[in-house]
Scaffold this motif. Structure first.
Motif, mmCIF file in Angstrom:
data_model
loop_
_atom_site.group_PDB
_atom_site.id
_atom_site.type_symbol
_atom_site.label_atom_id
_atom_site.label_comp_id
_atom_site.label_asym_id
_atom_site.label_seq_id
_atom_site.Cartn_x
_atom_site.Cartn_y
_atom_site.Cartn_z
ATOM 1 N N THR A 139 0.833 -1.197 0.000
ATOM 2 C CA THR A 139 0.000 0.000 0.000
ATOM 3 C C THR A 139 0.866 1.245 0.000
ATOM 4 O OG1 THR A 139 -1.696 -1.182 1.281
ATOM 5 C CG2 THR A 139 -1.865 1.216 1.181
ATOM 6 N N GLU A 140 0.654 2.101 -0.989
ATOM 7 C CA GLU A 140 1.328 3.396 -1.026
ATOM 8 C C GLU A 140 0.488 4.403 -0.248
ATOM 9 O OE1 GLU A 140 3.178 6.555 -4.294
ATOM 10 O OE2 GLU A 140 1.447 5.305 -4.834
ATOM 11 N N LEU A 141 1.125 5.175 0.625
ATOM 12 C CA LEU A 141 0.430 6.196 1.400
ATOM 13 C C LEU A 141 0.658 7.579 0.800
ATOM 14 C CD1 LEU A 141 1.186 4.898 5.004
ATOM 15 C CD2 LEU A 141 -0.824 4.444 3.584
ATOM 16 N N MET A 142 -0.095 8.545 1.247
ATOM 17 C CA MET A 142 -0.029 9.893 0.676
ATOM 18 C C MET A 142 1.362 10.500 0.776
ATOM 19 S SD MET A 142 -3.630 11.692 1.828
ATOM 20 C CE MET A 142 -3.137 13.226 1.062
ATOM 21 N N CYS A 143 2.086 10.163 1.826
ATOM 22 C CA CYS A 143 3.415 10.721 2.043
ATOM 23 C C CYS A 143 4.489 10.039 1.201
ATOM 24 C CB CYS A 143 3.792 10.603 3.516
ATOM 25 S SG CYS A 143 3.851 8.883 4.105
ATOM 26 N N GLY A 144 4.099 8.994 0.472
ATOM 27 C CA GLY A 144 5.080 8.215 -0.269
ATOM 28 C C GLY A 144 5.582 7.018 0.514
ATOM 29 N N GLY A 145 5.187 6.940 1.793
ATOM 30 C CA GLY A 145 5.526 5.764 2.594
ATOM 31 C C GLY A 145 4.805 4.535 2.076
ATOM 32 N N ILE A 146 5.305 3.381 2.489
ATOM 33 C CA ILE A 146 4.777 2.112 1.966
ATOM 34 C C ILE A 146 4.526 1.155 3.120
ATOM 35 C CG2 ILE A 146 5.321 0.079 0.550
ATOM 36 C CD1 ILE A 146 7.079 1.996 -1.144
ATOM 37 N N VAL A 147 3.432 0.441 3.055
ATOM 38 C CA VAL A 147 3.134 -0.637 4.004
ATOM 39 C C VAL A 147 3.076 -1.943 3.226
ATOM 40 C CG1 VAL A 147 1.528 -1.546 5.711
ATOM 41 C CG2 VAL A 147 1.836 0.927 5.496
ATOM 42 N N VAL A 148 3.878 -2.901 3.638
ATOM 43 C CA VAL A 148 3.862 -4.237 3.045
ATOM 44 C C VAL A 148 3.294 -5.187 4.092
ATOM 45 C CG1 VAL A 148 5.224 -6.125 2.061
ATOM 46 C CG2 VAL A 148 5.853 -3.750 1.578
ATOM 47 N N ALA A 149 2.189 -5.836 3.759
ATOM 48 C CA ALA A 149 1.515 -6.730 4.703
ATOM 49 C C ALA A 149 1.331 -8.104 4.078
ATOM 50 C CB ALA A 149 0.158 -6.152 5.102
ATOM 51 N N CYS A 150 1.463 -9.134 4.898
ATOM 52 C CA CYS A 150 1.331 -10.512 4.444
ATOM 53 C C CYS A 150 0.410 -11.269 5.386
ATOM 54 C CB CYS A 150 2.689 -11.225 4.436
ATOM 55 S SG CYS A 150 4.028 -10.313 3.662
ATOM 56 N N ILE A 151 -0.354 -12.185 4.825
ATOM 57 C CA ILE A 151 -1.196 -13.048 5.644
ATOM 58 C C ILE A 151 -0.901 -14.492 5.259
ATOM 59 C CG2 ILE A 151 -3.179 -12.954 4.052
ATOM 60 C CD1 ILE A 151 -4.953 -12.868 6.613
ATOM 61 N N PHE A 152 -0.816 -15.374 6.271
ATOM 62 C CA PHE A 152 -0.414 -16.760 6.067
ATOM 63 C C PHE A 152 -1.408 -17.715 6.730
ATOM 64 C CE2 PHE A 152 3.489 -14.219 6.425
ATOM 65 C CZ PHE A 152 4.136 -14.522 5.230
ATOM 66 N N ASP A 153 -1.589 -18.871 6.118
ATOM 67 C CA ASP A 153 -2.356 -19.954 6.720
ATOM 68 C C ASP A 153 -1.493 -20.584 7.812
ATOM 69 O OD1 ASP A 153 -3.609 -22.440 7.337
ATOM 70 O OD2 ASP A 153 -4.567 -22.477 5.372
#
Length: 450
Positions: A139-153
């Protein structure tokens, strides 16, 4: 924090990422220890400041290419869970791939409410796993920051295995040498013939058919809906103080995990309906170091959850050192090779009926129960995809059971502080914030230097 603008996330694109080389389809059985996990997912997320002059499209390209490379070694993550002839879950390794979601969020990192992940992470920054074993969202945020999220079984991998995968993925993104090659050799976790199970395992685990159905009161109250998540931080100074207080009169020391668990037990016990109720607390034990050196790279679940139970009055009235001693006592039973070998044999004796850790099975008239899982191996400093280390990282596990869940991790500040993810009933969380707010402080962008 509650008055902040609501985070709105728009999903821009979803692609399926597969392993970089063709894979021959085959089935991989889940181990006996995997079979102790219900079909539940857990997540992790990492927040990054704006990656210099890199465009988000370039960031996504790097993530996808390196992910495809990582899936060559971690091929089960590109498969799916299916049923075998006995009705048990197993892995179909078919390189079907996993979903990779690109998104945009309308807030900046410096105002993102990470203290209340139910409002920001869940359903927004965390992807929904619609297929396969895992899913990823950038996910790109307004400030240019980034969130990388993962979901696992969780039936497929535990936190240790996920840490290995995340570290390898980041190493490939940086074109660095991969530090560990994963092993999916199920013979490392195989029942003995003849098997042997200690009777104590019947007090720790239970076949699903033996569980009590929820009472009418519990069904009406809808306990699952009352579980909420929060993220706190605890300073190194506070940790040291708890550890000193948790030491006994004979000057025996307790670990920081035992100490913080004892303090939480005394705090959460305040939510009991009466002082005669039984309250339970468990700690997740990783069996890799107990099972031998060849387990270091094993991918899968190698977990046991010993727990203790006490009358609420005893938890509240006894000093912190006595509660910590109780925790130390029930942990000693589960930190041996024989315990894990016996647990493997116990599952074998009950197959194909599924089983579950008893700490997750709260009785109709029992008091508060929760589990603590050490996240000190959480790779918050290692998951650098080439544009810098995360400014923040955390597990996210709103698992929805009838027992709470707590996961302490190293702070990205690197000063000895801990980040603590909590998933508790709302009343319990209110007590933690009211009675232990001097220890567990709300995680804020200011603390993280955002």
């Amino acid at each position: 924090m509650g008055s902040m603008k609501e985070l709105k996330v728009n999903l821009v694109r979803t692609d399926v990422v597969t392993a970089a080389v063709p894979m021959e389809q085959h089935r991989l059985p889940l181990s006996n220890l995997d079979l102790l996990l219900p079909p539940v997912d857990f997540g992790v997320f990492f927040c990054y400041k704006k990656p210099g002059s890199l465009e988000f499209a370039s960031v996504v390209s790097t993530l996808k290419v390196s992910l495809s490379q990582a899936l060559v070694d971690y091929y089960p993550l590109a498969g799916q869970v299916v049923a075998n002839s006995a009705g048990e879950p197993e892995l179909l390794c078919n390189n079907g791939g996993l979903d990779f979601v690109e998104a945009f969020g309308d807030l900046s990192l410096r105002v993102l409410d990470l203290h209340q992940p139910d409002e920001t992470v869940q359903g927004k920054l965390m992807p929904e796993k619609k297929r396969g074993v895992a899913a990823i969202q950038a996910t790109e945020l307004m400030c240019g920051g980034i969130v990388v999220a993962c979901i696992f079984d969780h039936r497929v991998i535990d936190a240790y295995s996920a840490n290995m995968f995340l570290t390898a993925w980041a190493e490939m993104a940086r074109s660095a040498d991969t530090s560990l090659k994963p092993s999916f050799c199920r013979s490392l976790i195989q029942a003995r013939n003849p098997g042997f199970t200690d009777p104590s395992l019947d007090e720790m685990y239970v076949p699903i058919s033996s569980l009590q159905p929820p009472s009418e009161v519990e069904q009406e109250e809808g306990h699952v809906d009352n579980l909420i998540s929060r993220i706190f931080y605890i300073t190194a100074k506070s940790l040291d103080g708890l550890q000193r207080d948790a030491g006994s009169s004979i000057k025996s020391t307790r670990t920081k995990l035992e100490s913080i668990s004892a303090f939480l037990w005394k705090t959460i016990a305040l939510s009991a309906k009466n002082r005669d109720q039984i309250t339970k607390m468990g700690i997740v034990v990783d069996g890799r170091t107990r099972m031998g050196n060849n387990m270091k790279t094993y991918c899968g679940n190698v977990l046991s959850i010993p727990f203790g139970e006490m009358v609420t009055a005893d938890v509240l009235d006894n000093p912190l050192s006595a509660v910590a001693e109780t925790i130390h006592g029930f942990l000693e039973v589960a930190v041996t090779k024989e315990h894990f070998l016996g647990l493997i044999d116990w599952v074998e004796a009950h197959r194909p009926e599924p089983a579950l850790a008893k700490i997750y099975c709260r009785g109709n008239d029992e008091g508060p129960a929760f589990v603590v899982s050490s996240g000190q191996r959480f790779p918050v400093f290692e998951v650098d995809f080439g544009w810098g280390k995360p400014a923040m990282g955390s597990y996210h596990f709103p698992w929805g059971g009838s027992a709470g869940y707590v996961m302490p991790m190293p702070s990205p500040i690197g000063n000895g502080d801990w980040i603590v993810y909590m998933h508790l009933f709302e009343e319990q969380m209110n007590i933690v914030e009211r009675e232990a707010g001097h220890i567990f402080r709300p995680l804020t962008p200011v603390y993280l230097g955002l």
